[in-house]
Design a protein around this motif. Structure first.
Motif, PDB file in Angstrom:
ATOM      1  N   ARG A  37      -7.848  32.806  44.552  1.00 31.57           N
ATOM      2  CA  ARG A  37      -8.906  32.233  45.391  1.00 31.57           C
ATOM      3  C   ARG A  37     -10.232  32.065  44.644  1.00 31.57           C
ATOM      4  NH1 ARG A  37      -9.011  35.162  51.127  1.00 31.57           N
ATOM      5  NH2 ARG A  37     -10.280  33.330  51.614  1.00 31.57           N
ATOM      6  N   ALA A  38     -10.183  32.075  43.309  1.00 27.70           N
ATOM      7  CA  ALA A  38     -11.413  31.969  42.523  1.00 27.70           C
ATOM      8  C   ALA A  38     -11.952  30.542  42.500  1.00 27.70           C
ATOM      9  CB  ALA A  38     -11.161  32.438  41.093  1.00 27.70           C
ATOM     10  N   LEU A  39     -13.247  30.448  42.207  1.00 25.41           N
ATOM     11  CA  LEU A  39     -13.889  29.173  41.916  1.00 25.41           C
ATOM     12  C   LEU A  39     -13.778  28.940  40.412  1.00 25.41           C
ATOM     13  CD1 LEU A  39     -15.819  26.754  42.640  1.00 25.41           C
ATOM     14  CD2 LEU A  39     -17.718  28.335  42.120  1.00 25.41           C
ATOM     15  N   TYR A  40     -13.167  27.856  40.016  1.00 18.28           N
ATOM     16  CA  TYR A  40     -13.028  27.534  38.593  1.00 18.28           C
ATOM     17  C   TYR A  40     -14.201  26.653  38.163  1.00 18.28           C
ATOM     18  CZ  TYR A  40     -11.299  25.410  34.274  1.00 18.28           C
ATOM     19  OH  TYR A  40     -11.165  24.965  32.972  1.00 18.28           O
ATOM     20  N   ILE A  41     -14.865  27.083  37.074  1.00 17.10           N
ATOM     21  CA  ILE A  41     -15.998  26.321  36.533  1.00 17.10           C
ATOM     22  C   ILE A  41     -15.618  25.824  35.142  1.00 17.10           C
ATOM     23  CG2 ILE A  41     -18.436  26.377  35.897  1.00 17.10           C
ATOM     24  CD1 ILE A  41     -18.884  28.536  37.946  1.00 17.10           C
ATOM     25  N   PRO A  42     -15.384  24.532  34.985  1.00 15.23           N
ATOM     26  CA  PRO A  42     -14.985  23.997  33.687  1.00 15.23           C
ATOM     27  C   PRO A  42     -16.179  23.842  32.755  1.00 15.23           C
ATOM     28  CG  PRO A  42     -15.092  22.221  35.300  1.00 15.23           C
ATOM     29  CD  PRO A  42     -15.420  23.490  36.042  1.00 15.23           C
ATOM     30  N   LEU A  43     -16.101  24.465  31.583  1.00 16.35           N
ATOM     31  CA  LEU A  43     -17.168  24.369  30.593  1.00 16.35           C
ATOM     32  C   LEU A  43     -16.702  23.529  29.413  1.00 16.35           C
ATOM     33  CD1 LEU A  43     -18.392  28.091  30.537  1.00 16.35           C
ATOM     34  CD2 LEU A  43     -19.277  26.198  31.923  1.00 16.35           C
ATOM     35  N   ARG A  44     -17.669  22.980  28.705  1.00 12.37           N
ATOM     36  CA  ARG A  44     -17.356  22.210  27.503  1.00 12.37           C
ATOM     37  C   ARG A  44     -17.709  23.017  26.263  1.00 12.37           C
ATOM     38  NH1 ARG A  44     -19.671  17.556  30.423  1.00 12.37           N
ATOM     39  NH2 ARG A  44     -18.013  16.046  30.845  1.00 12.37           N
ATOM     40  N   GLY A  45     -16.804  23.012  25.273  1.00 16.28           N
ATOM     41  CA  GLY A  45     -17.069  23.623  23.982  1.00 16.28           C
ATOM     42  C   GLY A  45     -16.955  22.582  22.891  1.00 16.28           C
ATOM     43  N   GLU A  46     -17.054  23.037  21.655  1.00 15.41           N
ATOM     44  CA  GLU A  46     -16.965  22.106  20.531  1.00 15.41           C
ATOM     45  C   GLU A  46     -15.599  21.449  20.448  1.00 15.41           C
ATOM     46  OE1 GLU A  46     -18.230  23.436  16.675  1.00 15.41           O
ATOM     47  OE2 GLU A  46     -19.868  24.625  17.524  1.00 15.41           O
ATOM     48  N   HIS A  47     -14.566  22.200  20.793  1.00  9.87           N
ATOM     49  CA  HIS A  47     -13.204  21.700  20.598  1.00  9.87           C
ATOM     50  C   HIS A  47     -12.396  21.633  21.893  1.00  9.87           C
ATOM     51  CE1 HIS A  47     -14.122  22.073  16.372  1.00  9.87           C
ATOM     52  NE2 HIS A  47     -14.383  23.354  16.523  1.00  9.87           N
ATOM     53  N   PHE A  48     -13.057  21.777  23.038  1.00  5.80           N
ATOM     54  CA  PHE A  48     -12.306  21.719  24.294  1.00  5.80           C
ATOM     55  C   PHE A  48     -13.222  21.253  25.418  1.00  5.80           C
ATOM     56  CE2 PHE A  48     -14.379  25.796  24.463  1.00  5.80           C
ATOM     57  CZ  PHE A  48     -14.730  25.938  25.796  1.00  5.80           C
ATOM     58  N   ASP A  49     -12.623  20.845  26.486  1.00  8.66           N
ATOM     59  CA  ASP A  49     -13.352  20.501  27.702  1.00  8.66           C
ATOM     60  C   ASP A  49     -12.587  21.091  28.873  1.00  8.66           C
ATOM     61  OD1 ASP A  49     -14.559  19.402  29.932  1.00  8.66           O
ATOM     62  OD2 ASP A  49     -14.809  17.420  29.043  1.00  8.66           O
ATOM     63  N   GLY A  50     -13.214  22.045  29.564  1.00  9.16           N
ATOM     64  CA  GLY A  50     -12.558  22.735  30.657  1.00  9.16           C
ATOM     65  C   GLY A  50     -12.111  21.819  31.781  1.00  9.16           C
ATOM     66  N   HIS A  51     -12.704  20.637  31.873  1.00 12.34           N
ATOM     67  CA  HIS A  51     -12.278  19.699  32.911  1.00 12.34           C
ATOM     68  C   HIS A  51     -10.814  19.299  32.739  1.00 12.34           C
ATOM     69  CE1 HIS A  51     -16.682  19.334  33.085  1.00 12.34           C
ATOM     70  NE2 HIS A  51     -16.520  18.931  34.344  1.00 12.34           N
ATOM     71  N   ASP A  52     -10.345  19.378  31.489  1.00  8.28           N
ATOM     72  CA  ASP A  52      -8.943  19.016  31.224  1.00  8.28           C
ATOM     73  C   ASP A  52      -7.958  20.028  31.806  1.00  8.28           C
ATOM     74  OD1 ASP A  52      -9.885  16.852  29.765  1.00  8.28           O
ATOM     75  OD2 ASP A  52      -9.808  17.915  27.849  1.00  8.28           O
ATOM     76  N   PHE A  53      -8.475  21.205  32.231  1.00  5.00           N
ATOM     77  CA  PHE A  53      -7.584  22.283  32.650  1.00  5.00           C
ATOM     78  C   PHE A  53      -7.749  22.658  34.122  1.00  5.00           C
ATOM     79  CE2 PHE A  53      -8.650  22.802  28.136  1.00  5.00           C
ATOM     80  CZ  PHE A  53      -7.383  22.625  27.581  1.00  5.00           C
ATOM     81  N   VAL A  54      -8.394  21.788  34.883  1.00  3.28           N
ATOM     82  CA  VAL A  54      -8.586  22.084  36.309  1.00  3.28           C
ATOM     83  C   VAL A  54      -7.238  22.216  37.014  1.00  3.28           C
ATOM     84  CG1 VAL A  54      -9.401  21.147  38.497  1.00  3.28           C
ATOM     85  CG2 VAL A  54     -10.888  21.129  36.506  1.00  3.28           C
TER      86      VAL A  54
END
Length: 462
Positions: A37-54
């Protein structure tokens, strides 16, 4: 941990209310480690983008997510409750500030070139005597880790003990905007991160951002032996306590001496005897910071001394392991900088034994000062009563370049821990007839000295 509704968070972030409003439990930025039941917050790094893992985060139990409004929401997840934001990292930090204010906790913030985590552990130990106390998990002490730490606080937390790290100016200032500390502790000003900040003066300025953030009625706890901070301006209404060994310090260590299993000292002017089950005068100073925090929160001194007498530190920090009847390991391999290495060498010198081996690896983030500071450490080893130095890594040659090998002082170098292991075995075995041997392991995390710990335990404890 935080429990809130998406509409509450949208209001905090000045974002549009979500089409679907639900309550979430906890926050995660890692799609692989999502609590139910967590809220997922996608962050961007140099080599990744959390939006890709929603999608992965939702599959692993997340109930909702934030989304950068500059990107189209994928159709496959558009039906899941979410909030559109302008910047997901800023959103994470703003939610942490909201939760910190909601709980109304007191915050002790700790920074310094060395000793942050040890001091955090000791402060939390003594404050737990009287308060529901929460401390930073592991080393979650940066612009991402600190807000995550805050968001994991139990709702009954009364005092939060938060570690603050930095690699550049203004980073601690931002952490303080989120944490809003009531007590600021600077353990020391060393050379850690000098490669990024350029000088100890800049390091001092960066650490001082913690003190500049304090509001009237707050307390600054400072080392008594650091001239770089003694002339810096403390905000009006902030109390200052210097701690250390000088007569001018408000709280002083007196009659320090090593004992079996740790050290003993008296805190002045309170005349309180502390038997600390951790080795080293630098750890006694960290305990003095903890005592200062407890005193600020009006905890009885006798209870504090009792709590310090039962204290322990995070793994791989001044961890003394008896490998055999004649072999002792000091595992201080979590990280290393010149000042913390000198402190570890002092502990090696204090422990009673017949033969001492210092296994020292590269110290990172020293920039143009790397060669000089590694050479300085090597000289310190030679004059510390140590019998053998095994230098490991890219800077091993500099650590030994000014060292004079003699009949009473052996020197060896290795490129990595794989090469170091047989050399260390030989040093131990060739001196077993002398009597008790103590080995110090100290290096930056990148050197992975924990592998040597495993090898030593497997070889000598089985």
């Amino acid at each position: 941990m935080i429990r809130a509704t998406l509409s509450q968070i949208a209001a905090v972030l000045h974002a549009l209310s979500p089409a679907q409003d639900i309550e979430f439990h906890g926050v995660s930025t890692d799609s692989r480690q999502v609590s139910p039941r967590a809220l997922y917050i996608p962050l961007r790094g140099e080599h990744f983008d959390g939006h890709d893992f929603v999608r992965a985060a939702l599959d692993n139990g997340a109930s909702s997510f934030l989304w950068d409004q500059s990107l189209p929401v994928p159709t496959e997840v558009s039906h899941v409750p979410h909030v559109l934001v302008t910047d997901t990292l800023q959103a994470l930090q703003s939610i942490a500030l909201f939760y910190r204010r909601e709980l109304g906790v007191k915050v002790v913030a700790i920074t310094g070139s060395n000793g942050k985590t040890s001091t955090k552990d000791l402060v939390a130990q003594v404050l737990s005597v009287q308060f529901n106390t929460y401390k930073t998990e592991g080393n979650l002490n940066n612009h991402i880790g600190l807000p995550l730490s805050i968001l994991r606080m139990p709702e009954n937390t009364e005092i939060a003990v938060l570690e603050m790290g930095m690699n550049a100016l203004l980073e601690i200032a931002r952490l303080c905007e989120i944490a809003q500390p009531d007590v600021g502790v600077i353990t020391n000003i060393g050379e850690a991160h000098i490669g990024m900040l350029g000088s100890r003066e800049n390091i001092a300025r960066a650490k001082w951002e913690l003190i500049e953030s304090l509001q009237p009625g707050a307390l600054a706890i400072l080392p008594d032996d650091e001239p770089l901070i003694q002339d810096l301006t403390v905000p009006p209404g902030v109390d200052v306590w210097y701690v250390g060994e000088s007569p001018e310090a408000q709280l002083q260590i007196s009659r320090y001496h090593p004992v079996d299993g740790g050290c003993s000292f008296v805190i002045l002017p309170d005349q309180l005897t502390v038997n600390l089950p951790i080795h080293g005068k630098h750890q006694a100073r960290n305990a003095l910071c903890a005592f200062a925090c407890a005193k600020f929160f009006a905890i009885d001194g006798t209870s504090v001394a009792s709590a310090l007498g039962k204290s322990s530190l995070t793994h791989m920090r001044m961890e003394v392991v008896e490998l055999s009847d004649t072999l002792t390991l000091i595992n201080d391999a979590y990280n290393a900088a010149p000042s913390s290495t000198y402190a570890a060498l002092t502990v090696l010198q204090e422990l009673p034994c017949d033969y001492r081996i210092a296994v020292l690896g590269d110290m990172m983030e020293l920039g143009q000062e790397s060669e000089r500071l590694h050479a300085k450490v090597g000289v310190a080893v030679m004059h510390s009563g140590t019998n053998a130095l095994l230098a490991v890594g890219d800077y091993a040659q500099y650590m030994v370049q000014e060292v004079n090998e003699s009949a009473s002082f052996q020197v060896a170098t290795a490129a990595n821990i794989t090469d170091a292991w047989p050399i260390l075995q030989s040093l131990i075995q060739s001196n077993q007839s002398i009597g008790k041997t103590v080995i110090l392991l100290k290096a930056s995390r990148k050197m992975q000295f924990e592998q040597l710990v495993i090898l030593l335990k497997d070889f000598f404890m089985h």
